[in-house]
Scaffold this motif. Structure first.
Motif, PDB file in Angstrom:
ATOM      1  N   SER A  31       0.859  -1.181   0.000  1.00 22.17           N
ATOM      2  CA  SER A  31       0.000   0.000   0.000  1.00 22.17           C
ATOM      3  C   SER A  31       0.889   1.222   0.000  1.00 22.17           C
ATOM      4  CB  SER A  31      -0.888   0.014   1.245  1.00 22.17           C
ATOM      5  OG  SER A  31      -1.775  -1.074   1.214  1.00 22.17           O
ATOM      6  N   PHE A  32       0.622   2.124  -0.926  1.00 22.10           N
ATOM      7  CA  PHE A  32       1.452   3.305  -1.083  1.00 22.10           C
ATOM      8  C   PHE A  32       0.561   4.533  -1.196  1.00 22.10           C
ATOM      9  CE2 PHE A  32       3.434  -0.300  -3.203  1.00 22.10           C
ATOM     10  CZ  PHE A  32       4.635  -0.390  -2.508  1.00 22.10           C
ATOM     11  N   SER A  33       1.000   5.631  -0.654  1.00 26.93           N
ATOM     12  CA  SER A  33       0.280   6.886  -0.789  1.00 26.93           C
ATOM     13  C   SER A  33       0.482   7.410  -2.210  1.00 26.93           C
ATOM     14  CB  SER A  33       0.811   7.894   0.236  1.00 26.93           C
ATOM     15  OG  SER A  33       0.161   9.130   0.069  1.00 26.93           O
ATOM     16  N   ALA A  34      -0.586   7.609  -2.942  1.00 26.55           N
ATOM     17  CA  ALA A  34      -0.511   8.001  -4.356  1.00 26.55           C
ATOM     18  C   ALA A  34       0.157   9.348  -4.564  1.00 26.55           C
ATOM     19  CB  ALA A  34      -1.905   8.021  -4.967  1.00 26.55           C
ATOM     20  N   ASN A  35       0.226  10.172  -3.533  1.00 26.62           N
ATOM     21  CA  ASN A  35       0.825  11.489  -3.695  1.00 26.62           C
ATOM     22  C   ASN A  35       2.239  11.581  -3.108  1.00 26.62           C
ATOM     23  OD1 ASN A  35       0.168  11.398  -1.004  1.00 26.62           O
ATOM     24  ND2 ASN A  35      -0.894  13.357  -0.966  1.00 26.62           N
ATOM     25  N   ASP A  36       2.900  10.435  -2.952  1.00 29.99           N
ATOM     26  CA  ASP A  36       4.253  10.426  -2.382  1.00 29.99           C
ATOM     27  C   ASP A  36       5.190   9.527  -3.198  1.00 29.99           C
ATOM     28  OD1 ASP A  36       6.463  10.678  -0.783  1.00 29.99           O
ATOM     29  OD2 ASP A  36       5.513   9.885   1.029  1.00 29.99           O
ATOM     30  N   PRO A  37       5.570   9.973  -4.403  1.00 31.76           N
ATOM     31  CA  PRO A  37       6.442   9.137  -5.232  1.00 31.76           C
ATOM     32  C   PRO A  37       7.820   8.905  -4.617  1.00 31.76           C
ATOM     33  CG  PRO A  37       6.205  11.312  -6.216  1.00 31.76           C
ATOM     34  CD  PRO A  37       5.247  11.238  -5.071  1.00 31.76           C
ATOM     35  N   GLU A  38       8.292   9.826  -3.784  1.00 34.88           N
ATOM     36  CA  GLU A  38       9.599   9.647  -3.134  1.00 34.88           C
ATOM     37  C   GLU A  38       9.597   8.421  -2.216  1.00 34.88           C
ATOM     38  OE1 GLU A  38      12.539  11.033  -3.482  1.00 34.88           O
ATOM     39  OE2 GLU A  38      11.870  12.438  -5.008  1.00 34.88           O
ATOM     40  N   SER A  39       8.546   8.288  -1.419  1.00 36.25           N
ATOM     41  CA  SER A  39       8.463   7.135  -0.519  1.00 36.25           C
ATOM     42  C   SER A  39       8.317   5.832  -1.292  1.00 36.25           C
ATOM     43  CB  SER A  39       7.292   7.293   0.449  1.00 36.25           C
ATOM     44  OG  SER A  39       7.562   8.327   1.354  1.00 36.25           O
ATOM     45  N   PHE A  40       7.563   5.877  -2.382  1.00 35.66           N
ATOM     46  CA  PHE A  40       7.424   4.701  -3.228  1.00 35.66           C
ATOM     47  C   PHE A  40       8.782   4.280  -3.775  1.00 35.66           C
ATOM     48  CE2 PHE A  40       6.535   2.986  -7.573  1.00 35.66           C
ATOM     49  CZ  PHE A  40       5.965   1.795  -7.169  1.00 35.66           C
ATOM     50  N   ALA A  41       9.546   5.238  -4.296  1.00 35.55           N
ATOM     51  CA  ALA A  41      10.881   4.931  -4.835  1.00 35.55           C
ATOM     52  C   ALA A  41      11.801   4.403  -3.743  1.00 35.55           C
ATOM     53  CB  ALA A  41      11.478   6.163  -5.507  1.00 35.55           C
ATOM     54  N   ALA A  42      11.718   4.977  -2.546  1.00 39.84           N
ATOM     55  CA  ALA A  42      12.547   4.510  -1.433  1.00 39.84           C
ATOM     56  C   ALA A  42      12.200   3.071  -1.056  1.00 39.84           C
ATOM     57  CB  ALA A  42      12.376   5.434  -0.230  1.00 39.84           C
ATOM     58  N   THR A  43      10.910   2.726  -1.082  1.00 41.12           N
ATOM     59  CA  THR A  43      10.489   1.352  -0.786  1.00 41.12           C
ATOM     60  C   THR A  43      10.998   0.392  -1.851  1.00 41.12           C
ATOM     61  OG1 THR A  43       8.529   2.131   0.379  1.00 41.12           O
ATOM     62  CG2 THR A  43       8.481  -0.141  -0.440  1.00 41.12           C
ATOM     63  N   LEU A  44      10.945   0.813  -3.113  1.00 41.93           N
ATOM     64  CA  LEU A  44      11.474  -0.030  -4.186  1.00 41.93           C
ATOM     65  C   LEU A  44      12.961  -0.297  -3.975  1.00 41.93           C
ATOM     66  CD1 LEU A  44       9.739   1.550  -7.301  1.00 41.93           C
ATOM     67  CD2 LEU A  44       9.203  -0.643  -6.222  1.00 41.93           C
ATOM     68  N   GLU A  45      13.697   0.714  -3.548  1.00 40.23           N
ATOM     69  CA  GLU A  45      15.138   0.537  -3.300  1.00 40.23           C
ATOM     70  C   GLU A  45      15.381  -0.415  -2.133  1.00 40.23           C
ATOM     71  OE1 GLU A  45      17.749   4.257  -4.612  1.00 40.23           O
ATOM     72  OE2 GLU A  45      16.397   4.734  -2.951  1.00 40.23           O
ATOM     73  N   LYS A  46      14.602  -0.273  -1.101  1.00 42.34           N
ATOM     74  CA  LYS A  46      14.824  -1.060   0.113  1.00 42.34           C
ATOM     75  C   LYS A  46      14.396  -2.525  -0.015  1.00 42.34           C
ATOM     76  CE  LYS A  46      14.111  -0.878   5.063  1.00 42.34           C
ATOM     77  NZ  LYS A  46      13.566  -0.124   6.186  1.00 42.34           N
ATOM     78  N   HIS A  47      13.311  -2.771  -0.759  1.00 44.08           N
ATOM     79  CA  HIS A  47      12.727  -4.109  -0.742  1.00 44.08           C
ATOM     80  C   HIS A  47      12.632  -4.830  -2.080  1.00 44.08           C
ATOM     81  CE1 HIS A  47      11.555  -3.579   3.427  1.00 44.08           C
ATOM     82  NE2 HIS A  47      11.049  -2.404   3.107  1.00 44.08           N
ATOM     83  N   PHE A  48      12.833  -4.139  -3.194  1.00 43.10           N
ATOM     84  CA  PHE A  48      12.549  -4.749  -4.492  1.00 43.10           C
ATOM     85  C   PHE A  48      13.718  -4.755  -5.475  1.00 43.10           C
ATOM     86  CE2 PHE A  48       8.375  -3.656  -2.813  1.00 43.10           C
ATOM     87  CZ  PHE A  48       7.668  -4.821  -3.031  1.00 43.10           C
ATOM     88  N   GLY A  49      14.916  -4.440  -5.037  1.00 42.64           N
ATOM     89  CA  GLY A  49      16.067  -4.525  -5.938  1.00 42.64           C
ATOM     90  C   GLY A  49      16.091  -3.476  -7.034  1.00 42.64           C
ATOM     91  N   VAL A  50      15.533  -2.325  -6.732  1.00 46.04           N
ATOM     92  CA  VAL A  50      15.490  -1.211  -7.681  1.00 46.04           C
ATOM     93  C   VAL A  50      16.260  -0.052  -7.062  1.00 46.04           C
ATOM     94  CG1 VAL A  50      13.916   0.459  -8.774  1.00 46.04           C
ATOM     95  CG2 VAL A  50      13.272  -1.941  -8.616  1.00 46.04           C
ATOM     96  N   ARG A  51      16.886   0.754  -7.894  1.00 45.43           N
ATOM     97  CA  ARG A  51      17.542   1.952  -7.355  1.00 45.43           C
ATOM     98  C   ARG A  51      17.210   3.159  -8.216  1.00 45.43           C
ATOM     99  NH1 ARG A  51      22.445   3.447  -9.907  1.00 45.43           N
ATOM    100  NH2 ARG A  51      23.056   1.905 -11.449  1.00 45.43           N
ATOM    101  N   ARG A  52      17.318   4.312  -7.591  1.00 44.00           N
ATOM    102  CA  ARG A  52      17.107   5.587  -8.294  1.00 44.00           C
ATOM    103  C   ARG A  52      18.439   6.038  -8.875  1.00 44.00           C
ATOM    104  NH1 ARG A  52      14.120   8.639  -3.405  1.00 44.00           N
ATOM    105  NH2 ARG A  52      15.219   7.064  -2.236  1.00 44.00           N
TER     106      ARG A  52
END
Length: 76
Positions: A31-52
């Protein structure tokens, strides 16, 4: 991931770009807040093997995502 990025881009001035085709079809959940792309990107980095990666010069309104294995593809 592509669907989630499309939804974030609908609601935000700061957009997310998938800059590595290898992660485009990645399955994610949560579950992600639709108006917070920064937090979404941070979660992807922390848990999904993605980086900015840094935005292209002069384009700070885009969060570019790549695989954390070091590959970098050109922006779509």
């Amino acid at each position: 991931l592509t669907e989630a990025v499309q939804e974030f881009n609908r609601y935000n001035r700061r957009h997310i770009a998938i800059a590595d085709p290898a992660i485009a079809q990645m399955k994610i959940g949560g579950s992600f807040s639709a108006n917070d792309p920064e937090s979404f990107a941070a979660t992807l980095e922390k848990h999904f093997g993605v980086r900015r990666v840094p935005a292209a010069r002069g384009d700070n309104n885009v969060i570019r995502l790549v695989s954390s294995d070091g590959r970098t593809a050109s922006q779509p």
